[in-house]
Structures are given as structure tokens and as C-alpha cells.
Write an enzyme that holds these catalytic residues in place. Sequence first.
Site, PDB file in Angstrom:
ATOM      1  N   PHE A 281       0.829  -1.211   0.000  1.00 30.23           N
ATOM      2  CA  PHE A 281       0.000   0.000   0.000  1.00 30.23           C
ATOM      3  C   PHE A 281       0.861   1.257   0.000  1.00 30.23           C
ATOM      4  O   PHE A 281       1.876   1.321   0.707  1.00 30.23           O
ATOM      5  CB  PHE A 281      -0.890   0.015   1.249  1.00 30.23           C
ATOM      6  CG  PHE A 281      -1.620   1.325   1.478  1.00 30.23           C
ATOM      7  CD1 PHE A 281      -2.866   1.548   0.912  1.00 30.23           C
ATOM      8  CD2 PHE A 281      -1.049   2.338   2.243  1.00 30.23           C
ATOM      9  CE1 PHE A 281      -3.538   2.758   1.108  1.00 30.23           C
ATOM     10  CE2 PHE A 281      -1.715   3.545   2.449  1.00 30.23           C
ATOM     11  CZ  PHE A 281      -2.953   3.754   1.887  1.00 30.23           C
ATOM     12  N   ARG A 444      -9.379 -19.885 -11.008  1.00 34.08           N
ATOM     13  CA  ARG A 444     -10.651 -20.345 -11.588  1.00 34.08           C
ATOM     14  C   ARG A 444     -10.758 -19.851 -13.040  1.00 34.08           C
ATOM     15  O   ARG A 444     -11.820 -19.467 -13.506  1.00 34.08           O
ATOM     16  CB  ARG A 444     -11.830 -19.833 -10.753  1.00 34.08           C
ATOM     17  CG  ARG A 444     -13.018 -20.777 -10.753  1.00 34.08           C
ATOM     18  CD  ARG A 444     -14.246 -20.149 -10.123  1.00 34.08           C
ATOM     19  NE  ARG A 444     -15.309 -21.125  -9.961  1.00 34.08           N
ATOM     20  CZ  ARG A 444     -16.602 -20.828  -9.849  1.00 34.08           C
ATOM     21  NH1 ARG A 444     -16.997 -19.590  -9.839  1.00 34.08           N
ATOM     22  NH2 ARG A 444     -17.495 -21.768  -9.718  1.00 34.08           N
ATOM     23  N   ASP A 479     -21.288 -12.261  -6.082  1.00 31.37           N
ATOM     24  CA  ASP A 479     -20.215 -13.218  -5.797  1.00 31.37           C
ATOM     25  C   ASP A 479     -18.853 -12.638  -6.186  1.00 31.37           C
ATOM     26  O   ASP A 479     -18.762 -11.648  -6.919  1.00 31.37           O
ATOM     27  CB  ASP A 479     -20.508 -14.501  -6.602  1.00 31.37           C
ATOM     28  CG  ASP A 479     -19.895 -15.746  -5.988  1.00 31.37           C
ATOM     29  OD1 ASP A 479     -19.062 -15.622  -5.074  1.00 31.37           O
ATOM     30  OD2 ASP A 479     -20.238 -16.855  -6.455  1.00 31.37           O
ATOM     31  N   MET A 480     -17.789 -13.271  -5.736  1.00 27.49           N
ATOM     32  CA  MET A 480     -16.413 -12.834  -6.049  1.00 27.49           C
ATOM     33  C   MET A 480     -15.524 -14.032  -5.768  1.00 27.49           C
ATOM     34  O   MET A 480     -15.347 -14.398  -4.614  1.00 27.49           O
ATOM     35  CB  MET A 480     -16.081 -11.672  -5.120  1.00 27.49           C
ATOM     36  CG  MET A 480     -14.914 -10.812  -5.510  1.00 27.49           C
ATOM     37  SD  MET A 480     -13.323 -11.590  -5.258  1.00 27.49           S
ATOM     38  CE  MET A 480     -12.248 -10.229  -5.513  1.00 27.49           C
ATOM     39  N   ASN A 481     -14.994 -14.637  -6.823  1.00 28.61           N
ATOM     40  CA  ASN A 481     -14.448 -15.977  -6.655  1.00 28.61           C
ATOM     41  C   ASN A 481     -12.954 -16.152  -6.804  1.00 28.61           C
ATOM     42  O   ASN A 481     -12.499 -17.198  -7.288  1.00 28.61           O
ATOM     43  CB  ASN A 481     -15.177 -16.935  -7.610  1.00 28.61           C
ATOM     44  CG  ASN A 481     -16.527 -17.320  -7.046  1.00 28.61           C
ATOM     45  OD1 ASN A 481     -16.609 -17.841  -5.935  1.00 28.61           O
ATOM     46  ND2 ASN A 481     -17.578 -17.043  -7.772  1.00 28.61           N
ATOM     47  N   CYS A 527     -21.285 -12.500  -1.248  1.00 27.99           N
ATOM     48  CA  CYS A 527     -20.726 -13.840  -1.359  1.00 27.99           C
ATOM     49  C   CYS A 527     -19.315 -13.702  -1.913  1.00 27.99           C
ATOM     50  O   CYS A 527     -19.045 -12.826  -2.730  1.00 27.99           O
ATOM     51  CB  CYS A 527     -21.592 -14.671  -2.321  1.00 27.99           C
ATOM     52  SG  CYS A 527     -20.979 -16.337  -2.629  1.00 27.99           S
ATOM     53  N   SER A 528     -18.416 -14.539  -1.448  1.00 30.67           N
ATOM     54  CA  SER A 528     -17.113 -14.619  -2.108  1.00 30.67           C
ATOM     55  C   SER A 528     -16.662 -16.059  -1.930  1.00 30.67           C
ATOM     56  O   SER A 528     -16.042 -16.404  -0.928  1.00 30.67           O
ATOM     57  CB  SER A 528     -16.120 -13.644  -1.465  1.00 30.67           C
ATOM     58  OG  SER A 528     -14.848 -13.827  -2.052  1.00 30.67           O
ATOM     59  N   GLY A 530     -18.535 -18.351  -0.981  1.00 27.49           N
ATOM     60  CA  GLY A 530     -19.023 -18.504   0.393  1.00 27.49           C
ATOM     61  C   GLY A 530     -18.609 -17.280   1.185  1.00 27.49           C
ATOM     62  O   GLY A 530     -18.847 -16.151   0.772  1.00 27.49           O
ATOM     63  N   ASP A 535     -17.528  -9.499   6.079  1.00 26.72           N
ATOM     64  CA  ASP A 535     -17.013  -8.448   6.951  1.00 26.72           C
ATOM     65  C   ASP A 535     -18.052  -7.348   7.090  1.00 26.72           C
ATOM     66  O   ASP A 535     -19.011  -7.259   6.321  1.00 26.72           O
ATOM     67  CB  ASP A 535     -15.690  -7.900   6.394  1.00 26.72           C
ATOM     68  CG  ASP A 535     -15.825  -7.420   4.959  1.00 26.72           C
ATOM     69  OD1 ASP A 535     -16.554  -6.445   4.727  1.00 26.72           O
ATOM     70  OD2 ASP A 535     -15.215  -8.036   4.050  1.00 26.72           O
ATOM     71  N   GLU A 615     -39.761 -36.098   2.765  1.00 31.74           N
ATOM     72  CA  GLU A 615     -38.896 -34.914   2.833  1.00 31.74           C
ATOM     73  C   GLU A 615     -39.648 -33.674   2.350  1.00 31.74           C
ATOM     74  O   GLU A 615     -39.489 -32.580   2.905  1.00 31.74           O
ATOM     75  CB  GLU A 615     -37.628 -35.134   1.993  1.00 31.74           C
ATOM     76  CG  GLU A 615     -36.700 -36.186   2.597  1.00 31.74           C
ATOM     77  CD  GLU A 615     -35.515 -36.527   1.693  1.00 31.74           C
ATOM     78  OE1 GLU A 615     -34.450 -36.844   2.221  1.00 31.74           O
ATOM     79  OE2 GLU A 615     -35.676 -36.476   0.452  1.00 31.74           O
TER      80      GLU A 615
HETATM   81  C1  DGJ Z   1     -19.294 -19.549  -5.358  1.00 32.07           C
HETATM   82  C2  DGJ Z   1     -20.527 -19.429  -4.522  1.00 32.07           C
HETATM   83  O1  DGJ Z   1     -20.222 -19.403  -3.168  1.00 32.07           O
HETATM   84  C3  DGJ Z   1     -21.463 -20.561  -4.879  1.00 32.07           C
HETATM   85  O2  DGJ Z   1     -22.590 -20.544  -4.040  1.00 32.07           O
HETATM   86  C4  DGJ Z   1     -21.861 -20.404  -6.312  1.00 32.07           C
HETATM   87  O3  DGJ Z   1     -22.577 -19.227  -6.482  1.00 32.07           O
HETATM   88  C5  DGJ Z   1     -20.618 -20.426  -7.196  1.00 32.07           C
HETATM   89  N1  DGJ Z   1     -19.657 -19.459  -6.749  1.00 32.07           N
HETATM   90  C6  DGJ Z   1     -20.989 -20.148  -8.622  1.00 32.07           C
HETATM   91  O4  DGJ Z   1     -19.890 -20.008  -9.415  1.00 32.07           O
END
Ligand code: DGJ
Length: 735
Positions: A281, A444, A479-481, A527-528, A530, A535, A615
Amino acid sequence: MAIIYEESGRVFTLQTSTSSYQMKAGEHDVLLHLYYGEKIEPYDMSYLIMRADRGFSGNLYEARKDRTFSLDYLPQEYSCFGNGDYRADCLRAVNADGSQCADLRYKGYKIYKGKYGLPGLPALHEGDGGWETLEIALEDSASGLEVTLYYGVLESLDVIARAARIVNHGQKPVRLERVLSFCLDMPDSSMDFMHFYGKHTMERMPERLPLHHGSQSVGSRRGTSSHHHNPFVILCRPEACEEQGECFGFSLLYSGSFTAAAEVDQIHQTRLVMGIGPDGFSWNLEPGEAFYTPEAALVRSGEGLSGLSLRLHDLYREYLIRGKYKTNYRPVLINNWEATYFDFTGEKLLDIAGEAARLGIEMLVLDDGWFGKRDTDSSGLGDWVVNEKKLGMSLKELADRVNGLGLKFGLWVEPEMISEDSDLYRAHPDWALRMPGRPGNIAREQFVLDFSREEVRSHIEAALCRILDGANIEYIKWDMNRSIANVYSAALPAERQGEVLHRYVLGLYEMLEHLTARYPDILFEGCSGGGGRFDAGMLYYTPQIWCSDNTDAIERLKIQYGTSFGSPVSAVGSHVSACPNHQTFRTTPFDTRATVAMAGSFGYELDVNRLEETEKEAVRAQVREYKEYYRLVHDGDYYRLTSPFGGSRTVAWEFVSKDRSEALVCGVVTALEANPSPIVVKLRGLDAGKKYAVNGTVYPGSALMAGGILLPVPQKEYWSYRYPVREVKEERDDV
Ligand code: DGJ
């Protein structure tokens, strides 16, 4: 008055219901920290500072005749590098002449009702009122740097919010190489450092270690707050437990790289600092410019870890989370990710929606794979155009038909990403963060979009708006993966590359602010992969966050337990999924999966058409039950009754209504035994003087809390229970 200023001693005392925080503009205009602990009369606590000539602890030039006045050991409010304080610093400024120093001296103060805000950054808001603010101005006369320390005091919840603004009033630029949110100096080190570490699919595992000499720190260099560490830490007395003892919680409202470090010095004092991760930084501050640090919430409890969590939960629910879904009911959803992954058509989704509607589920969420060329996770990100060929219909038609079945419709997006195999990347390869002359680090099979660039953000925002305007979308999963690497922006000059990550986070916040303002009726879920960005910064924009990609009920016990120390259950996205579980291959009873998922914002993550009739019946009952207890779960007080990391055979928790008339005790038995020993669960938070009915028997509240309830002998592995507890006004036998 929560903020008291005593003129003659220049002492500031911040009073909350049960705590006091004190500082003083002392000799030589140095701002000293004096006290943070149990509530006291606003008495000048500087008598506790033991002044001594400590060898190798240099003195301010003005104090050269007084060898006891040294920044090397005196408690500070905002520590600086280069001025003879060798402990962890908040501010590291490189002046135009190359000197690395800031020497901050007291200049003045301001006190006002209400809560300060921070431009472009999340900050605790006014909520239902009760805030007072103190601003203390400090200055470095040689460089012209002015630092304003913000203190927001919320008396009712024992909260002190802190942040800093740095303004360059000098004639020359100053480079900030480290600028943290706060420093807290405590007079002793008899405390434990508690933090929450993890990994993808196993986030926020609590770890508690005694402080030791030197530094203990956690943080993230990943550009996101991360699965691996969380920007929430606790300092607590060694004897502190759930029910008693002094604990201090520190939550940073920031979603990027961060640091949280506790350092014990030569005379066993402790300093805690927290803020933007300093690695990589730097920030060029031109004359006249200002830099704001992220905010941190400091919360103290004299009533153990439960007391700390209860305060934080109320704080987040009332003063952090915003918008319609701060209070409005959030629908029970079904998400198609684990049901179909990328293999779906519009008709297949309508099949799921149709059956879900019959079972009482209230919203269908279409996850990844509906746009661009996206049949696997190796392409398409950035091309936010509906794949009508794959769906077999437009998104509008799909949403309308889902609505026609009586369900709301929600959608997944991952706006910060770009696949190498995408039209967007082919058109704008420089929009990805990547270092010149290097192929880059790919995760990914995707790169990270340069959200520090306005043109990149406006392109993505416009594409998202087209989607949101084109169909009746009532929920977004953002999401952010991947972790961020290759931190380099093609749009910034060499000397500003250290700004990219923070500018990225500011860009993300700006887009979230625009979208949440433009679409106030949409429920946003963060989501990232999960819980990789779970935060307080994200919770300012998204009232709930998908807690983990791990949907295994037994592992979730640990994840949700760890998460509960800092965050309310209403913030936790939690779903019932299919078994054998897709992450662990474990099989648990259907009902147990619901017990665990109901401790959060509830939903399903499976194909309801593949369920057995029994169920399906269970789903109907679960949805009814969740709706019945919604207010208790979302708005009530949450207690951890037993720990998944201890020796208990049951992991139990409890929701109690604010008026203590109602509670819900839940748990899972995680170990079976032959010739079983009794499992007793002690309740908490009830009124000892009231009577309560549990499973048809009336007990005194005192008995339920001191003695507990005896669980029946479990007849199957991972058996779970959900016991309503209701106040009984008159003694009756027929409850
Ligand atoms: C990560 C998420 O946490 C999942 O629930 C799902 O949305 C996938 N990404 C999809 O790529």
C-alpha cells in the site's frame, strides 16, 4: 452527555453504559491515551502512568531535560513512525524530502451530537439515534499534515467508532505508506488475543492465545478480507468466558486487505492497531487532498463473550445494515447451484420453481451460468448478456413465469471478474489487473477487473442495470471468486500503483452504493466463494452474506459458531442441501440440516423434485416453522450454549426474545454413546423469576438456566432438536 471534556486538564472522557474511554492532550501537546475499561467517574487517570527514565527510550527535543517523557512507552492515541515510538505505528508518512516521519501534536477538538460519516466508505449510521461525536485535530507542523481522529460514541451499546482523516495542508506531496484506523494502548498484557482464521469452505474458526512479548497479528494480503482471516478480533481477560469477564471486540468495516496486530512492549503494555493492510500500500497525498481510513467499531463487554456478541449483533442490526431488508421479512429461497450447477434450462428451473412453490418456498435464485458463454467456470465472466439460447427464453419470461408460480425471482452475478475467454477480455485486455510484461496469476481461469478505473466500473454497472431493468429481479447474489493478485492498473502512473487495491475497494463500494440506491427493493446477498468477504464493510451494502460454500450441517456448526462472535445470525446465509453432502460426502438427517440452516437467513440448495415425499412434507413444515420463528431468530438475542470445539456431545444455541417471553433452543447431538451419559443443556437469557413451558412441562426460568434441560437419548446419528420455550403467565398443568 457521552463525551465529557475537562478543560483544565484537557481530558476527554467517552462514557458508555458500562465503559469509559479516556485521553488527554498532555505535556508538549502529545495526545495520550489514559484509560479504556469499566465505567468510572470522569477522573483524570493520568496518575496511573509511571514516568521513568527508560534507557534507549529517547525523548522529545522539547523534553530533553525530562528523560521520563518518551513516546517509546507513553500510551498514544495515534502512533506514528519515525518519531521515537518504536511500537506498531498507525501512520507512516514519507515527506517530499524523503524523511519518514510525522510528529503529531494536539491542535483542537470538536464535539457534536450525531454520527460522523466517511466519504466513499461504509460507516456505522445514525440508526435510531443516540450518537455523539468527538473530533480531535492533530498536526505535524514540519510537513503540514493534519490528522483528525474521529470518535463516535454510542452509549447504549458500549460502542466507540474510530476513524482518521489525513489532510495535506503543506506545499508538497506526502506519500502515506501505512495509514491505519486506530491504535489502542492498554496498560498491561494480561489478555488473550482471539481471532478467526480459516480457508475456503471452513471460514472463521476461533483461536484464542495468550498475548506474548512482540507482535501477534492476523491479516489479509488478498485484496479481500478473505476466508483465511477475518477483520474482527477480540482481546479478553484470561478468565473471560461466555458468561463473564472483560472482553473488547474490534471490527474493521473494510472488505480489502487488512491488518490487526497486538504488540506487547518492554514494560508489558499492549498496543492493538488495525486498518488497511500496509503491504504493497502507498497513497500519494497532494497538497490540499484528504485521505480517510476505514472505520473500526470498538465494543467492550464486562459480561463475557456473550455480552460482547449481543452488543455487536444489535450494533450491526440497527446501526450498520441499511435499507428495506434491515427490518423487512426476507423470503425463504431456493438456489439452483447445488441442484444443477451449470446444467440447466429455463424449463428445468421452472420445474424446480413449481415444486418449490407447492412446498411453500418463496423465491427462486438462478445462480451462475445464465449469461454469455458460461457452461463451465472457464469462460464468460464480464459478458453480462442473457444466454437466451441456453434458457430457451428471455430472462423476463423466466422471471415472469417464476412470479406466475407465486415465487419471487433472484439472480447471481460476479461483477468484479473477467474470464480470459470472454468478449469483454478480447475487447479490453487492459481492463484486467495485470502487471506489464507478465502473463499474470489466474484463478478459476479468471482475472480480476480493474475496479479502480471509472470506465470499467461504469461499463459493468450499465450492463447490470440493463439486466435489472429488463426483468422482475428481487434479489441479487453478488459473488467474487478469487483472491486478487497482479495488482497493477494500466490507468495509473508508476508512483500511484500502491493505491490500486484500496481504489479497487472504494470502486466496489461506489458501485454497491449506486445499485442499492437505484434498486432499494432488491435484497442483496454478498458472497465470495461462500464467506471469503464476510465483513462489516460488505454488510453495510448487503444485509446478508452467503456464509460458506460448505453446506455440510456438521461442519456448518463450527463455521456458524465462529461467525456468531462478531455477526448476527440475520447476516448469515444458510441453506439445506442434498446428501451425501457435495463438499464432505457426509449424510445427515434432513431435519438436522434444517435445524442448522434455520440459524440464519434460511433457504434450500437442492432439487426439490428429487426429494422423497416425506422430505417434501418436512420442507412444508420447516418453512412454516421458520416463518413462525422468523422474528425471534432475526431480531432476538443469540446465545452460544455449547461449543463445537469443546467436549460437549451436543452443539447448542438459543434465541431469546428481547422481552424474554419466548425462546427457541436448538442443537445437534454430534456424538453417540452406548450406555449413554446424560446430556444437559443450560439455557440462558431467560427471566429467572418467570415460568416457561418446554415440551409440555412448566419450569422456573431459574431452573432452566441453572439446571438446564435433559435431552432424550438420541436414536440416530446427528439427531437435532428445536425446542420452543414459552413464558407461562399462570401455572397450569395442561400446557
Ligand atoms: C461460489 C458461490 O459461493 C457458490 O454458491 C456459487 O454461487 C458459485 N460461486 C458459482 O460459481
